[in-house]
Design a protein around this motif. Structure first.
Motif, PDB file in Angstrom:
ATOM      1  N   TYR A   1      -2.513  -2.625   5.176  1.00 20.61           N
ATOM      2  CA  TYR A   1      -3.498  -3.663   4.851  1.00 20.61           C
ATOM      3  C   TYR A   1      -3.196  -4.339   3.523  1.00 20.61           C
ATOM      4  O   TYR A   1      -2.309  -3.947   2.768  1.00 20.61           O
ATOM      5  CB  TYR A   1      -4.901  -3.065   4.827  1.00 20.61           C
ATOM      6  CG  TYR A   1      -5.221  -2.182   3.609  1.00 20.61           C
ATOM      7  CD1 TYR A   1      -4.253  -1.385   2.999  1.00 20.61           C
ATOM      8  CD2 TYR A   1      -6.504  -2.154   3.077  1.00 20.61           C
ATOM      9  CE1 TYR A   1      -4.558  -0.591   1.893  1.00 20.61           C
ATOM     10  CE2 TYR A   1      -6.825  -1.358   1.986  1.00 20.61           C
ATOM     11  CZ  TYR A   1      -5.835  -0.585   1.395  1.00 20.61           C
ATOM     12  OH  TYR A   1      -6.132   0.195   0.305  1.00 20.61           O
ATOM     13  N   GLY A   2      -3.959  -5.378   3.247  1.00 16.93           N
ATOM     14  CA  GLY A   2      -3.915  -6.104   1.981  1.00 16.93           C
ATOM     15  C   GLY A   2      -5.112  -7.040   1.920  1.00 16.93           C
ATOM     16  O   GLY A   2      -5.843  -7.209   2.909  1.00 16.93           O
ATOM     17  N   ARG A   3      -5.310  -7.658   0.759  1.00 15.84           N
ATOM     18  CA  ARG A   3      -6.445  -8.578   0.612  1.00 15.84           C
ATOM     19  C   ARG A   3      -6.065  -9.743  -0.299  1.00 15.84           C
ATOM     20  O   ARG A   3      -5.670  -9.556  -1.443  1.00 15.84           O
ATOM     21  CB  ARG A   3      -7.655  -7.856   0.005  1.00 15.84           C
ATOM     22  CG  ARG A   3      -8.945  -8.672   0.050  1.00 15.84           C
ATOM     23  CD  ARG A   3     -10.016  -8.089  -0.862  1.00 15.84           C
ATOM     24  NE  ARG A   3      -9.724  -8.321  -2.264  1.00 15.84           N
ATOM     25  CZ  ARG A   3      -9.726  -7.374  -3.203  1.00 15.84           C
ATOM     26  NH1 ARG A   3     -10.004  -6.123  -2.903  1.00 15.84           N
ATOM     27  NH2 ARG A   3      -9.458  -7.686  -4.467  1.00 15.84           N
ATOM     28  N   PHE A   4      -6.184 -10.949   0.240  1.00 11.67           N
ATOM     29  CA  PHE A   4      -6.008 -12.146  -0.572  1.00 11.67           C
ATOM     30  C   PHE A   4      -7.312 -12.460  -1.283  1.00 11.67           C
ATOM     31  O   PHE A   4      -8.396 -12.356  -0.692  1.00 11.67           O
ATOM     32  CB  PHE A   4      -5.645 -13.351   0.304  1.00 11.67           C
ATOM     33  CG  PHE A   4      -4.231 -13.348   0.798  1.00 11.67           C
ATOM     34  CD1 PHE A   4      -3.191 -13.739  -0.038  1.00 11.67           C
ATOM     35  CD2 PHE A   4      -3.928 -12.959   2.089  1.00 11.67           C
ATOM     36  CE1 PHE A   4      -1.887 -13.745   0.415  1.00 11.67           C
ATOM     37  CE2 PHE A   4      -2.633 -12.954   2.549  1.00 11.67           C
ATOM     38  CZ  PHE A   4      -1.601 -13.349   1.707  1.00 11.67           C
ATOM     39  N   ASP A   5      -7.226 -12.858  -2.538  1.00 10.80           N
ATOM     40  CA  ASP A   5      -8.374 -13.417  -3.236  1.00 10.80           C
ATOM     41  C   ASP A   5      -8.213 -14.925  -3.243  1.00 10.80           C
ATOM     42  O   ASP A   5      -7.193 -15.455  -3.713  1.00 10.80           O
ATOM     43  CB  ASP A   5      -8.464 -12.864  -4.660  1.00 10.80           C
ATOM     44  CG  ASP A   5      -8.941 -11.416  -4.671  1.00 10.80           C
ATOM     45  OD1 ASP A   5      -9.452 -10.952  -3.635  1.00 10.80           O
ATOM     46  OD2 ASP A   5      -8.794 -10.752  -5.709  1.00 10.80           O
ATOM     47  N   LEU A   6      -9.215 -15.618  -2.706  1.00  8.74           N
ATOM     48  CA  LEU A   6      -9.143 -17.056  -2.490  1.00  8.74           C
ATOM     49  C   LEU A   6     -10.243 -17.782  -3.253  1.00  8.74           C
ATOM     50  O   LEU A   6     -11.349 -17.259  -3.424  1.00  8.74           O
ATOM     51  CB  LEU A   6      -9.292 -17.378  -1.000  1.00  8.74           C
ATOM     52  CG  LEU A   6      -8.333 -16.667  -0.028  1.00  8.74           C
ATOM     53  CD1 LEU A   6      -8.718 -16.984   1.412  1.00  8.74           C
ATOM     54  CD2 LEU A   6      -6.899 -17.067  -0.306  1.00  8.74           C
TER      55      LEU A   6
END
Length: 376
Positions: A96-101
């Motif tokens: 998994y991973g998470r973009f901060d937008l």
């Protein structure tokens, strides 16, 4: 994209504690259901597409960095270069991973960074806001298939044997996220064991990592950053791939802010990217100075006109990058004004959902509030 005011549910604290979300009120107010964000279905489609496009660009950037020998720009210890390269060649398993937008619902979402190694906020993004939705807006929908996709991704894990889960156990938030991820692995049929990082040892006779009861660690999910792990006393034993580690070593590239200038070099002018450089003089207008390694909003400096917003911390020794400033969505109801950051999750290679954080400042920190969302 609207921010609406709501009446918090009665007894939500007890509900979340039963779900394992025990840190719902860290610093007095973390989970905040006095508000919610409402999206249209079309806006969710925009976020989903932007997330998957950004992820694919990031994978191309990893390949570019390794083909051109740019590891030094990322301050990756030289003794780990071979492991990073091998893990990429073998496309080692990534969960998994998470973009901060930054986005206000109009135009193109802008990538601020990619938390690709040890992102947290899973319990609240996956479980807590789904239960909230069922109670508050049962006829609405939510961009949230995180739980199902985590289980499906674990089912594709190609290696047999015990899967150990480790973090610093004195951190309640990390422990909660680790336990949740372990639970999804168990639901996927994997055999697991949980321990703290300090209980990982080295058996010289077997030349293997072992746990606190001398079981060999064949597979390790670590909620502990590679940049810390690679500098531990036993890190020399991690240079070879006898123990398969999740997230894999190639994530050392994606979880590093140095990926931002590389992305801009490869995809200049892309609507989901912000101009970013290793050199300050190449930035025009307002900008943000970010350490290569930084967590929880530490050591970030925003230069906006004559104003400078800065957070202290312990990062920056490895260097900085400079990224064009993107104003985050701002909402003010006269009671709790908030700057908004959207965390968009990637499971495997698929967009899986979002979690929204609010803060009184432009810098999102570990104390920033989490606010649920829905769409119609």
């Amino acid at each position: 994209m609207e921010r609406i005011s709501l009446q918090p549910r009665s007894g939500w604290q007890q509900q979340f504690e039963q779900l394992g979300f025990s840190y719902h009120s860290i610093d007095d107010l973390y989970w905040d259901e006095r508000y919610a964000y409402r999206f249209s279905e079309q806006q969710i489609d925009v976020l989903e597409q932007a997330t998957e496009d950004l992820h694919q660009m990031c994978l191309q950037a990893v390949d570019h960095v390794l083909r051109h020998g740019m590891q030094e720009r990322f301050s990756i210890p030289p003794n780990f270069w071979q492991r990073v390269e091998q893990s990429w060649r073998e496309r080692e398993f990534s969960l998994y991973g998470r973009f901060d937008l930054s986005w206000n619902g109009q135009g193109a979402p802008k990538m601020l960074e990619y938390n690709a190694d040890t992102p947290t906020g899973l319990v609240e993004s996956s479980v807590a806001q789904w239960y909230w939705l069922q109670d508050v807006f049962p006829d609405a929908d939510q961009f949230n298939s995180i739980h199902e996709k985590l289980i499906a991704q674990w089912q594709s894990f190609p290696h047999k044997g015990m899967l150990h889960f480790a973090c610093i156990m004195q951190n309640e938030e990390d422990e909660g996220n680790l336990s949740y991820l372990r639970d999804t692995a168990i639901q996927a049929g994997l055999t697991t064991r949980q321990l703290c990082v300090e209980q990982i040892g080295w058996d010289a006779q077997r030349a293997r990592l072992v746990d606190d009861v001398d079981l060999v660690i064949d597979n390790l999910f670590k909620l502990y950053p590679w940049e810390w792990l690679s500098r531990e006393a036993f890190s020399t034993h991690l240079e070879q791939p006898e123990t398969r580690i999740i997230e894999p070593a190639w994530k050392m590239i994606l979880s590093n802010k140095a990926i931002l200038p590389v992305l801009w070099e490869l995809f200049p002018g892309h609507p989901n990217l912000l101009p970013a450089f290793f050199d300050r003089w190449r930035i025009q207008g307002d900008y943000v100075k970010k350490p290569l390694y930084s967590r929880e909003g530490e050591n970030i400096s925003i230069y906006r006109g004559s104003e400078v917003i800065h957070t202290d911390g312990e990062y920056g020794a490895e260097g900085y990058v400079y990224q064009a400033f993107a104003p985050q969505a701002f909402f003010d109801d006269g009671i709790t004004p908030a700057y908004t950051s959207i965390g968009s999750w990637v499971i495997g290679d698929q967009a899986a959902g979002i979690g929204i954080r609010e803060d009184a400042t432009l810098i999102t920190k570990n104390t920033s509030r989490f606010v649920p969302h829905y769409f119609e």
